[in-house]
Design a protein around this motif. Structure first.
Motif, PDB file in Angstrom:
ATOM      1  N   UNK A   1       0.794  -1.222   0.000  1.00  0.00           N
ATOM      2  CA  UNK A   1       0.000   0.000   0.000  1.00  0.00           C
ATOM      3  C   UNK A   1       0.824   1.267   0.000  1.00  0.00           C
ATOM      4  N   UNK A   2       2.150   1.113   0.063  1.00  0.00           N
ATOM      5  CA  UNK A   2       3.007   2.291   0.107  1.00  0.00           C
ATOM      6  C   UNK A   2       3.866   2.384  -1.140  1.00  0.00           C
ATOM      7  N   UNK A   3       3.666   1.490  -2.066  1.00  0.00           N
ATOM      8  CA  UNK A   3       4.653   1.359  -3.123  1.00  0.00           C
ATOM      9  C   UNK A   3       4.438   2.275  -4.321  1.00  0.00           C
ATOM     10  N   UNK A   4       5.497   2.987  -4.684  1.00  0.00           N
ATOM     11  CA  UNK A   4       5.505   3.821  -5.879  1.00  0.00           C
ATOM     12  C   UNK A   4       6.669   3.386  -6.747  1.00  0.00           C
ATOM     13  N   UNK A   5       6.434   2.951  -7.951  1.00  0.00           N
ATOM     14  CA  UNK A   5       7.570   2.635  -8.826  1.00  0.00           C
ATOM     15  C   UNK A   5       7.542   1.213  -9.334  1.00  0.00           C
ATOM     16  N   UNK A   6       8.693   0.688  -9.676  1.00  0.00           N
ATOM     17  CA  UNK A   6       8.744  -0.643 -10.285  1.00  0.00           C
ATOM     18  C   UNK A   6       8.206  -1.695  -9.330  1.00  0.00           C
ATOM     19  N   UNK A   7       7.340  -2.520  -9.833  1.00  0.00           N
ATOM     20  CA  UNK A   7       6.587  -3.432  -9.013  1.00  0.00           C
ATOM     21  C   UNK A   7       6.997  -4.865  -9.306  1.00  0.00           C
ATOM     22  N   UNK A   8       6.971  -5.239 -10.569  1.00  0.00           N
ATOM     23  CA  UNK A   8       7.440  -6.578 -10.913  1.00  0.00           C
ATOM     24  C   UNK A   8       7.800  -6.687 -12.379  1.00  0.00           C
ATOM     25  N   UNK A   9       8.643  -7.641 -12.671  1.00  0.00           N
ATOM     26  CA  UNK A   9       9.012  -7.964 -14.034  1.00  0.00           C
ATOM     27  C   UNK A   9       8.555  -9.383 -14.278  1.00  0.00           C
ATOM     28  N   UNK A  10       7.730  -9.569 -15.281  1.00  0.00           N
ATOM     29  CA  UNK A  10       7.302 -10.932 -15.572  1.00  0.00           C
ATOM     30  C   UNK A  10       7.910 -11.383 -16.889  1.00  0.00           C
ATOM     31  N   UNK A  11       8.679 -12.424 -16.828  1.00  0.00           N
ATOM     32  CA  UNK A  11       9.271 -12.963 -18.055  1.00  0.00           C
ATOM     33  C   UNK A  11      10.389 -12.108 -18.620  1.00  0.00           C
ATOM     34  N   UNK A  12      10.795 -11.066 -17.891  1.00  0.00           N
ATOM     35  CA  UNK A  12      11.846 -10.188 -18.387  1.00  0.00           C
ATOM     36  C   UNK A  12      13.156 -10.566 -17.721  1.00  0.00           C
ATOM     37  N   UNK A  13      14.145 -10.868 -18.518  1.00  0.00           N
ATOM     38  CA  UNK A  13      15.459 -11.147 -17.944  1.00  0.00           C
ATOM     39  C   UNK A  13      16.420 -10.055 -18.373  1.00  0.00           C
ATOM     40  N   UNK A  14      16.985  -9.400 -17.375  1.00  0.00           N
ATOM     41  CA  UNK A  14      17.935  -8.341 -17.694  1.00  0.00           C
ATOM     42  C   UNK A  14      19.334  -8.946 -17.646  1.00  0.00           C
ATOM     43  N   UNK A  15      19.806  -9.370 -18.812  1.00  0.00           N
ATOM     44  CA  UNK A  15      21.038 -10.163 -18.872  1.00  0.00           C
ATOM     45  C   UNK A  15      22.293  -9.313 -18.949  1.00  0.00           C
ATOM     46  N   UNK A  16      22.201  -8.208 -19.677  1.00  0.00           N
ATOM     47  CA  UNK A  16      23.419  -7.418 -19.865  1.00  0.00           C
ATOM     48  C   UNK A  16      23.118  -5.930 -19.707  1.00  0.00           C
ATOM     49  N   UNK A  17      24.160  -5.133 -19.875  1.00  0.00           N
ATOM     50  CA  UNK A  17      24.024  -3.689 -19.697  1.00  0.00           C
ATOM     51  C   UNK A  17      23.027  -3.077 -20.666  1.00  0.00           C
ATOM     52  N   UNK A  18      23.052  -3.601 -21.883  1.00  0.00           N
ATOM     53  CA  UNK A  18      22.174  -3.050 -22.905  1.00  0.00           C
ATOM     54  C   UNK A  18      20.704  -3.254 -22.519  1.00  0.00           C
ATOM     55  N   UNK A  19      20.398  -4.478 -22.064  1.00  0.00           N
ATOM     56  CA  UNK A  19      19.029  -4.776 -21.646  1.00  0.00           C
ATOM     57  C   UNK A  19      18.641  -3.913 -20.453  1.00  0.00           C
ATOM     58  N   UNK A  20      19.612  -3.714 -19.532  1.00  0.00           N
ATOM     59  CA  UNK A  20      19.336  -2.903 -18.345  1.00  0.00           C
ATOM     60  C   UNK A  20      19.028  -1.457 -18.734  1.00  0.00           C
ATOM     61  N   UNK A  21      19.773  -0.937 -19.689  1.00  0.00           N
ATOM     62  CA  UNK A  21      19.535   0.453 -20.062  1.00  0.00           C
ATOM     63  C   UNK A  21      18.221   0.605 -20.828  1.00  0.00           C
ATOM     64  N   UNK A  22      17.875  -0.422 -21.609  1.00  0.00           N
ATOM     65  CA  UNK A  22      16.573  -0.420 -22.300  1.00  0.00           C
ATOM     66  C   UNK A  22      15.428  -0.402 -21.283  1.00  0.00           C
ATOM     67  N   UNK A  23      15.603  -1.228 -20.244  1.00  0.00           N
ATOM     68  CA  UNK A  23      14.565  -1.322 -19.222  1.00  0.00           C
ATOM     69  C   UNK A  23      14.401   0.018 -18.499  1.00  0.00           C
TER      70      UNK A  23
END
Ligand code: ZN
Ligand code: ZN
Length: 413
Positions: free
Chosen positions: A267-289
């Motif tokens: 009830x207090x949460x603002x922002x990223x909540x969950x990633x479903x099926x998303x794998x952040x494998x490398x820097x490029x994927x992280x920056x895209x996310x």
């Protein structure tokens, strides 16, 4: 196949016989010059086969040629259909995956097509052929022009939260807005359902604009590039001023900035909540996310304000207080769907219990489900990211909401 290809005449000045990409571009240029229907059909088929079998043959130049052709040289409905279909195929990502290709549009390609005039091309076809009987007629496995345009606009919509396409749409916003206004203002007789079809496409094109733009996460003010102030902690939230940043910090962002979701604080949460099926494998994927999170954060308040009457009336008919409501936006639908539920049907039992304990009674909770394309992902689900935001009730009731002449809203500080 190679023999057949090279037996066709080449007109492109830049044609390089060893380069198939220039061959494809030349083929489109050739189409511009041929009036004879049968010859034209032959080249269209040739082009279709080439592009569909090998997307490697498509580069920026080819996409631009194709859209120029659509904008300037389509004489009839069938060549319009051909142009949209080709442009659609050209913006897809190279993939061998078995997932529906629709979700694998490529940010770079779509961005380029948007800059080359893809949306304007679609709108010009709606204007020219929208009233035709053939507009929504599909034969066998062949789509109607309506379906081709719908699929293309939805594809742009689905990737419009990504950086390159978002920028491309921003650069086209004024032109597209003007076009939409002009087309909506036209006298469209409303006695057949063909009218509905062309209006629907205008509505979809508007959704593309609704999902893009840079807005203050606290007051919804539209921001130019130089005005953007990012939160130092997470860089996911964007503000117009220090005072908006401070206000947002004190009203919940401090609890979540750069932190993982604490499961006992739903009830207090603002922002990223969950990633479903998303794998952040490398820097490029992280920056895209990160880019994606950023773009979604900026439009959350706008979507909330756009839907505020709908949310209020739904809460009213459910007969529950606003702090018991969870509003779920699905940005994977075009236009985004919005559903107002009681928290017990939005969360599982234990999260519901924590929600009761941690929520503030001054806020309404919103969850945004958004598509995610560029992170490595499994094939079983369409990967998506879910973000949660809390907004004060008074923003919904309009006490501090200012409505502007262009239909947008801002929150009074
Ligand atoms: Zn602000
Ligand atoms: Zn932050």
């Amino acid at each position: 196949m190679v023999e057949f290809i090279f037996s066709l005449p080449i007109v492109s000045k830049d044609y390089d016989p060893t380069c198939m990409v220039s061959y494809v571009a030349g083929l489109i240029q050739l189409l511009n010059k041929i009036d004879d229907k049968r010859t034209r059909d032959k080249y269209e088929t040739e082009l279709r086969v080439l592009v569909q079998t090998t997307l490697d043959l498509v580069d920026k130049g080819v996409i631009k040629e194709m859209i120029d052709f659509g904008l300037n040289n389509t004489t009839d409905l069938s060549s319009a259909k051909f142009a949209v279909n080709m442009a659609y195929v050209m913006v897809l990502q190279k993939t061998n995956s078995s997932i529906d290709k629709k979700i694998l549009a490529n940010d770079t390609r779509v961005a380029f097509a948007v800059r080359a005039g893809l949306v304007e091309m679609c709108l010009s076809f709606v204007e020219r052929f929208g009233q035709s009987r053939l507009f929504s007629l599909s034969r066998g496995d062949e789509n109607s022009l309506f379906q081709e345009i719908q699929r293309t606009i939805e594809t742009v919509y689905l990737i419009s939260l990504h950086k390159k396409t978002a920028k491309a749409i921003a650069s086209k916003r004024v032109v597209i807005e003007k076009e939409l206004l002009r087309l909506r203002g036209r006298d469209i007789p409303n006695h057949s359902d063909y009218d509905y079809k062309d209006k629907k496409l205008l509505y979809l094109a508007k959704s593309v604009l609704d999902l893009s733009g840079t807005y203050c996460c606290r007051c919804n003010k539209s921001l130019s590039k130089t005005e953007v102030l990012q939160c130092n902690g997470c860089s996911g939230m964007v503000y117009c001023s220090k005072s908006c940043q401070k206000e947002d910090w004190l009203n919940g962002h401090s609890l979540t900035c750069n932190k993982k979701l604490a499961i006992d604080q739903p009830g207090r949460f603002q922002g990223l909540y969950s990633l479903r099926g998303v794998q952040v494998k490398d820097e490029r994927a992280a920056s895209k996310l990160k880019e994606l999170k950023n773009n979604i954060s900026m439009i959350q308040l706008k979507l909330f304000l756009d839907k505020r009457y709908e949310i209020q009336s739904r809460a009213h008919s459910l007969g529950i207080p606003l702090y018991d409501c969870v509003v779920v936006f699905d940005l994977q639908k075009c236009p985004p769907s919005v559903e107002t539920k009681k928290y017990t049907s939005a969360y599982d039992a234990s999260t519901s219990k924590h929600f009761e304990e941690t929520r503030s009674k001054d806020n309404i909770t919103c969850i945004y489900h958004s598509p995610h394309f560029n992170g490595e992902s499994g094939t079983q689900f369409v990967p998506n990211i879910s973000m949660q935001r809390l907004f004060p009730h008074e923003w919904l009731s309009g006490n501090r909401v200012i409505r502007h002449t262009d239909g947008s809203y801002t929150i009074k500080k």
